[in-house]
Design an enzyme around this catalytic site. Structure first.
Site, PDB file in Angstrom:
ATOM      1  CB  SER A 192      -0.957   0.009   1.201  1.00  0.00           C
ATOM      2  OG  SER A 192      -0.248   0.140   2.415  1.00  0.00           O
ATOM      3  CE  LYS A 218      -3.204   2.024   4.790  1.00  0.00           C
ATOM      4  NZ  LYS A 218      -2.993   1.230   3.556  1.00  0.00           N
TER       5      LYS A 218
END
EC number: 3.4.21.-
Length: 201
Positions: A39, A83
């Site tokens: 990710s 993130k």
């Protein structure tokens, strides 16, 4: 016998102090932990990349848009995610132009009408997604992975409560790299993690 017992007690006390110290540092000051998954490519490798996270940014204190963070996953608190913050409290965020479903909080989202007078000719799900926005609630941030096509993030589980932020990622070591002279850094791929936010206003 008594001197031996005292020695054991002294050793156990010292060990307990060290454990407590490490726990306090790990919880409130600094963490060195492995990341896995695609990710955050290319910022972080899919495996064997270890990040340096400062816990002084815990609960989002001092975090800014563009910062990389470690946080507890909202729908699985035992799972950590890495993130990048792409929206701060009060920001209006384009949810996701690549997905045809709306992933917003209806109380704070705004749908921009793409057509007028009921004319929907040429209006696709992609158009609808591109016109789906959300206002990030107070006490929350919007987070996404750098590799959007392989990331489960706020587009899936909505805004992230700042209380779930465990720290800010400031550097990383890629252990896929050689000990010295790697392409990412001189020491096991050590490099600083930069804030890539660009204000286009």
């Amino acid at each position: 016998m008594q001197s031996l017992l005292q020695s054991w007690v002294k050793t156990a006390t010292s060990a307990l102090r060290v454990v407590c110290f490490v726990h306090i540092v790990h919880t409130y000051v600094y963490e060195f932990t492995e990341t896995r998954g695609e990710s955050m490519l290319p910022t972080l490798a899919a495996r064997n990349d270890y990040v340096h996270a400062l816990k002084t940014y815990r609960d989002g204190r001092g975090c800014k848009i563009g910062d990389c963070i470690v946080a507890a996953k909202p729908n699985d608190p035992n799972h950590r995610v890495c993130k990048r913050i792409t929206g701060m409290p009060g920001d209006i965020i384009l949810v996701d132009p690549s997905v045809g479903t709306n992933v917003f909080n209806s109380s704070s989202a705004m749908n921009t009408e793409a057509t007028s007078d009921g004319d929907n000719d040429g209006y696709s799900e992609a158009d609808e997604a591109f016109n789906s926005f959300i206002k990030v609630p107070q006490g929350h941030v919007w987070v996404t992975g750098d590799n959007l096509s392989h990331s489960l993030d706020s587009r899936t589980y909505n805004s992230l409560p700042m209380g779930l932020i465990k720290g800010k990622i400031v550097a990383a070591n890629d252990f896929n790299e050689p000990f010295l002279g790697g392409s990412k850094g001189d020491f096991w791929g050590f490099r600083k993690i930069q804030n890539t936010y660009v204000n286009e206003q």
